[in-house]
Design an enzyme around this catalytic site. Structure first.
Site, short mmCIF file in Angstrom:
data_model
loop_
_atom_site.label_atom_id
_atom_site.label_comp_id
_atom_site.label_asym_id
_atom_site.label_seq_id
_atom_site.Cartn_x
_atom_site.Cartn_y
_atom_site.Cartn_z
N LYS A 38 3.22 34.86 -72.39
CA LYS A 38 1.76 34.86 -72.35
C LYS A 38 1.33 33.50 -72.85
O LYS A 38 1.70 33.09 -73.96
CB LYS A 38 1.20 35.97 -73.25
N ASP A 69 -3.63 33.94 -70.76
CA ASP A 69 -4.58 34.59 -71.67
C ASP A 69 -5.82 33.72 -71.86
O ASP A 69 -5.95 33.02 -72.85
CB ASP A 69 -3.89 34.87 -73.02
N LYS A 71 -8.76 35.16 -71.86
CA LYS A 71 -9.75 36.11 -72.42
C LYS A 71 -11.14 35.80 -71.93
O LYS A 71 -12.09 35.59 -72.69
CB LYS A 71 -9.71 36.11 -73.94
N GLY A 76 -19.22 37.25 -63.16
CA GLY A 76 -18.12 37.32 -62.21
C GLY A 76 -17.85 36.01 -61.48
O GLY A 76 -16.69 35.60 -61.35
N PRO A 178 -0.51 43.40 -78.69
CA PRO A 178 -0.27 42.29 -79.61
C PRO A 178 -0.36 42.77 -81.06
O PRO A 178 -0.86 43.87 -81.32
CB PRO A 178 -1.41 41.33 -79.29
N PRO A 187 8.16 45.79 -84.70
CA PRO A 187 8.62 46.05 -83.32
C PRO A 187 8.78 47.56 -83.12
O PRO A 187 9.36 48.24 -83.96
CB PRO A 187 10.00 45.35 -83.27
N GLY A 188 8.22 48.06 -82.06
CA GLY A 188 8.32 49.50 -81.78
C GLY A 188 7.04 50.27 -82.13
O GLY A 188 6.80 51.33 -81.58
P1 BMP Z 1 0.91 36.42 -82.95
O1 BMP Z 1 2.09 37.36 -82.67
O2 BMP Z 1 1.33 35.02 -83.28
O3 BMP Z 1 -0.08 36.99 -83.90
O4 BMP Z 1 0.15 36.23 -81.55
C1 BMP Z 1 -0.52 37.27 -80.93
C2 BMP Z 1 -0.99 36.82 -79.58
O5 BMP Z 1 -1.71 37.89 -78.97
C3 BMP Z 1 -1.95 35.64 -79.61
O6 BMP Z 1 -1.72 34.90 -78.43
C4 BMP Z 1 -3.34 36.26 -79.55
O7 BMP Z 1 -4.27 35.45 -78.87
C5 BMP Z 1 -3.07 37.51 -78.73
N1 BMP Z 1 -3.94 38.65 -79.03
C6 BMP Z 1 -4.00 39.18 -80.30
O8 BMP Z 1 -3.35 38.73 -81.25
N2 BMP Z 1 -4.81 40.27 -80.50
C7 BMP Z 1 -5.55 40.84 -79.52
O9 BMP Z 1 -6.21 41.82 -79.76
C8 BMP Z 1 -5.49 40.29 -78.24
C9 BMP Z 1 -4.66 39.19 -78.01
O10 BMP Z 1 -4.58 38.69 -76.80
#
Ligand code: BMP
Length: 227
Positions: A38, A69, A71, A76, A178, A187-188
């Site tokens: 991502k 990403d 976001k 539109g 995330p 993890p998990g």
């Molecule tokens: P990290 O594991 O370093 O915290 O990164 C998380 C990633 O997921 C980042 O790229 C962040 O922009 C994205 N992210 C997040 O952390 N929380 C959300 O709710 C949505 C995300 O896209």
């Protein structure tokens, strides 16, 4: 059986001076194991569309996705214009669901369908601030997701109950979660609650040995959720 590495999306956001060449080498190692990437805005601002395209060609060769990403949260026509810059350079793009469907996500979704690019919508976020506004509107956001029919939805690994409620409501949608690692989820936590992918950024990318960090995440995932 599909490798459990396929359940991990490595978030590459780093904007410090490692250089695109090094990032591509690292990406190759993640993707040859089966994981996905991502790419966040810090990456895009540093390396531009060309950088995204190069990462896509590295990972595409291994059948891995490159999720862009951005976001997006705009009307539109503008989201469509932004996404068009990355046509042929990404497997999926992320937009916010809260902008709504009419003259918003409908236009973006139509364009992405035409270009063969997946749409991922943010339902709820992993940081505590998500509770201040976004999570109060969950039912409305679910309605937008229902109308837009995206390929995937972002729901937080930091709050597995939210993951479970997205899964219950949208069994056909892929859930990307995330918050694993740097933000405290393990993890998990999300996959055991019904997510399809866990997104892991800094725990891997800031590690002195990023590939070993990815291996550790996968081992822990296997131990906790099987597979
Ligand atoms: P990290 O594991 O370093 O915290 O990164 C998380 C990633 O997921 C980042 O790229 C962040 O922009 C994205 N992210 C997040 O952390 N929380 C959300 O709710 C949505 C995300 O896209």
């Amino acid at each position: 059986m599909e490798s459990i590495y396929r359940r991990i999306v490595v978030a590459v956001d780093r904007d410090d001076e490692v250089g695109l060449y090094t990032l591509k080498q690292l990406a190759e190692r993640f993707c040859e194991r089966g994981s996905h990437l991502k790419l966040g805005l810090p990456f895009v601002l540093e390396y531009g569309v060309r950088g995204v395209r190069e990462m896509f060609s590295v990972c595409g060769d291994h059948g891995s996705m490159v999720i862009l990403d951005l976001k997006m949260a705009d009307i539109g026509a503008i989201m469509r214009m932004i996404a068009s810059k990355f046509r042929g350079a990404a497997s999926a793009v992320i937009a916010h669901a809260f902008v709504g469907y009419n003259s918003g996500l409908r236009d973006l979704k139509e364009a992405l369908d035409e270009w063969g690019v997946k749409l991922v919508l943010v339902a709820s976020m992993s940081h505590p601030g998500s509770r201040e506004v976004l999570d109060h509107c969950m039912e409305r956001i679910f309605e937008v997701i229902d109308r837009t029919r995206p390929w995937g939805v972002v729901a937080p690994a930091t709050r597995p109950t939210v993951v479970a409620s997205v899964k219950a409501r949208f069994p056909y949608v892929r859930i990307l979660s995330p918050g694993v690692g740097a933000q405290g989820a393990k993890p998990g936590d999300a996959i055991c609650s019904g997510a399809d992918y866990e997104i892991v950024g800094r725990y891997i990318t800031k590690s002195p040995e990023p590939v070993k960090a990815l291996d550790r995440v996968v081992e822990e995932l296997k131990r906790r959720c099987g597979g």
